[in-house]
Design a protein around this motif. Structure first.
Motif, PDB file in Angstrom:
ATOM      1  N   SER A 115       4.175  15.558  59.926  1.00  0.00           N
ATOM      2  CA  SER A 115       5.364  15.489  59.081  1.00  0.00           C
ATOM      3  C   SER A 115       5.040  14.923  57.704  1.00  0.00           C
TER       4      SER A 115
ATOM      5  N   THR B  34       4.816  17.268  54.322  1.00  0.00           N
ATOM      6  CA  THR B  34       5.756  17.007  53.230  1.00  0.00           C
ATOM      7  C   THR B  34       5.027  16.740  51.931  1.00  0.00           C
TER       8      THR B  34
ATOM      9  N   SER C 129       9.742  12.266  55.253  1.00  0.00           N
ATOM     10  CA  SER C 129      10.078  13.690  55.347  1.00  0.00           C
ATOM     11  C   SER C 129      11.580  13.899  55.373  1.00  0.00           C
TER      12      SER C 129
ATOM     13  N   VAL D 175      13.055  13.397  51.779  1.00  0.00           N
ATOM     14  CA  VAL D 175      12.731  14.563  50.957  1.00  0.00           C
ATOM     15  C   VAL D 175      13.518  15.777  51.441  1.00  0.00           C
ATOM     16  N   GLY D 176      13.566  15.963  52.765  1.00  0.00           N
ATOM     17  CA  GLY D 176      14.301  17.098  53.316  1.00  0.00           C
ATOM     18  C   GLY D 176      15.785  17.039  53.011  1.00  0.00           C
TER      19      GLY D 176
ATOM     20  N   ALA E 137       8.886   9.611  48.339  1.00  0.00           N
ATOM     21  CA  ALA E 137      10.131  10.341  48.592  1.00  0.00           C
ATOM     22  C   ALA E 137      11.097  10.238  47.424  1.00  0.00           C
TER      23      ALA E 137
END
Length: 365
Positions: free
Chosen positions: A102, A106, A144, A147-148, A298
Motif C-alpha cells: 500500500s 501510493t 494511502s 491520498v486516496g 500524504a
C-alpha cells in the motif's frame, strides 16, 4: 528538467533501498504488526484488551509514556482476530505485506505524476519511510487512505471518501480532522457517509471487542494526552529543550485547535486546507513515532491531483468575494441606456420585418 524528472526519483528510490537494506540487518520482524496480533489474540482468548493476563503474548511497554499493551482503538484488535487464527504467526506477515504494498504503491503513483516534488519528499522522509516499511504499522495504510480520499474527492466520489475517512478514524483517531475539513467544505454527502460508516464500524467494533474495552479506551486517551506524550510529539520535543513539562503537555492540544481554526479560515482554498488538516493530524497527536512523519507525504496529495474546478465545494462567498464578482453601480447605470436602446432597435427591426412579410404579394398575371 527532463534529466531531473528521472534522476531525482531514481536517487530517492536508491536511497530508501540502501537504508532499508541496513535496517533489515536486524531481521524481518514487523514489531507493530505483532503488537496488533497480540491484541487480536487477547480478544480471541476472552482476555482484557488493554491489560496483559497470564499466558498472553508479551508486548513492550514504555512507562510513563504508555503502560498498556495497545494504544490504538479497539477496531484494530477486532481486525486482527481472524489474522490471529492463522498458523505459525503468519497473520502479521500478511498484514505487513499489505502495508508495504500500500505505502510503496501510493508513493510510486504519486511520484509518477510529480516526479521531482515527490522524489524530493521521499529523500527528505527517507528515514521515516524506512521505519514505516519495517515495522508494519497501520500508518502505511493511513497514508494511502489520506491520498486516496483526496483522489476520490477530486473525482466527485464524496460518499466513498467520507466512508474511507470513517474507516481511518476507527483505526486511529487523528483522521477525524479530515471530517472537519469535509464540514468546512460543505460536502454534506461525504459527511453523511462518514457518520453512517462510523456508526456501522462502531457497532462491529463493540460486537468484536465488547463495550467495556471502548469505555476503557476513553481513559487511555485522557492518560496519553496528559502524561503519555511521546518524545517526538510537540510535547516531547518541547520537554527536550527545557520547556516546563506541564506547559509542554498542552502543546499537542493547542496545535490541534489551531489546525482546526486554520482549516476553517482556508476553506476557500480546498487543497491548502486539506494539506493543513493532514499536518494537524501529526502536530496535534500526543503520540508520535518517527514513522508517523511519513504523513507529510500524504499532505502533498493536493499538489499531485489539483481539485478540478467542477468539483469545488459550494462555499458561501464572503461579502468581499460577492462584491468583487459584481459590476460597479456606475457601470450598470452607464450600460443601462445603451442596452435599452439596443433592445429597442432590435425590436423595431423585427417589427419592420414582420410588417413587410405580412404585406400581400402581387404576382404578374
Amino acid at each position: 528538467m527532463r534529466v531531473l524528472r528521472i534522476a531525482i526519483p531514481a536517487l530517492a528510490i536508491g536511497l530508501v533501498g540502501a537504508i532499508q537494506t541496513v535496517y533489515f540487518d536486524r531481521g524481518f520482524v514487523p514489531g507493530d504488526a505483532f503488537t496488533y496480533l497480540a491484541a487480536g489474540e487477547r480478544l480471541n482468548a476472552g482476555h482484557l484488551l488493554y491489560a496483559l493476563s497470564p499466558g498472553d503474548r508479551l508486548v513492550d511497554l514504555k512507562p510513563p509514556f504508555w503502560t498498556v499493551p495497545l494504544l490504538s482503538p479497539p477496531p484494530i484488535a477486532v481486525l486482527f482476530r481472524p489474522l490471529a487464527l492463522l498458523p505459525d504467526d503468519l497473520g502479521p506477515y500478511v498484514w505487513w505485506a499489505f502495508c508495504v504494498a500500500s505505502l510503496v504503491g501510493t508513493t510510486l503513483v504519486m511520484m509518477r505524476r510529480r516526479p521531482i516534488l515527490i522524489g524530493l519528499a521521499v529523500i527528505a522522509l527517507s528515514i521515516p519511510l524506512v521505519y514505516d516499511i519495517g515495522v508494519g504499522n497501520l500508518n502505511s495504510l493511513l497514508i494511502s487512505g489520506i491520498v486516496g480520499t483526496w483522489y476520490l474527492l477530486t473525482r466527485g466520489r464524496e460518499t466513498t471518501a467520507g466512508a474511507l475517512i470513517a474507516a481511518m478514524t476507527a483505526l486511529k483517531l487523528t483522521p477525524v480532522v479530515l471530517a472537519w475539513w469535509l464540514i468546512t467544505q460543505r460536502r454534506w454527502s461525504a459527511v453523511r457517509a462518514f457518520a453512517v460508516a462510523g456508526l456501522v464500524l462502531l457497532v462491529l467494533s463493540v460486537v468484536g471487542a465488547g463495550l467495556s474495552a471502548h469505555l476503557e479506551y476513553l481513559g487511555i486517551i485522557r492518560t496519553t494526552s496528559a502524561a503519555g506524550t511521546s518524545d517526538l510529539s510537540l510535547a516531547g520535543l518541547a520537554r527536550s529543550i527545557g520547556v516546563d513539562p506541564a506547559l509542554a503537555g498542552q502543546l499537542p492540544t493547542g496545535a490541534l485547535l489551531l489546525g482546526l481554526v486554520a482549516v476553517w479560515f482556508l476553506r476557500e482554498r480546498p487543497g491548502v486546507a486539506y494539506a493543513v488538516a493532514v499536518l494537524t493530524m501529526l502536530l496535534g497527536s500526543p503520540v508520535v513515532n518517527i514513522n508517523w512523519f511519513t504523513v507529510v507525504l500524504a499532505a502533498l496529495a493536493p499538489a499531485v491531483w489539483p481539485m478540478p474546478q467542477g468539483t469545488l465545494a459550494k462555499i458561501a462567498p464572503s461579502s468581499s468575494t460577492y462584491a468583487r464578482s459584481q459590476p460597479a453601480a456606475s457601470s450598470r447605470i452607464a450600460n443601462g441606456p445603451s442596452e435599452s436602446s439596443t433592445t429597442t432597435t432590435a425590436t423595431s427591426h423585427d417589427a419592420s420585418r414582420d410588417s413587410q412579410s405580412s404585406r400581400p404579394t402581387i404576382t404578374a398575371s
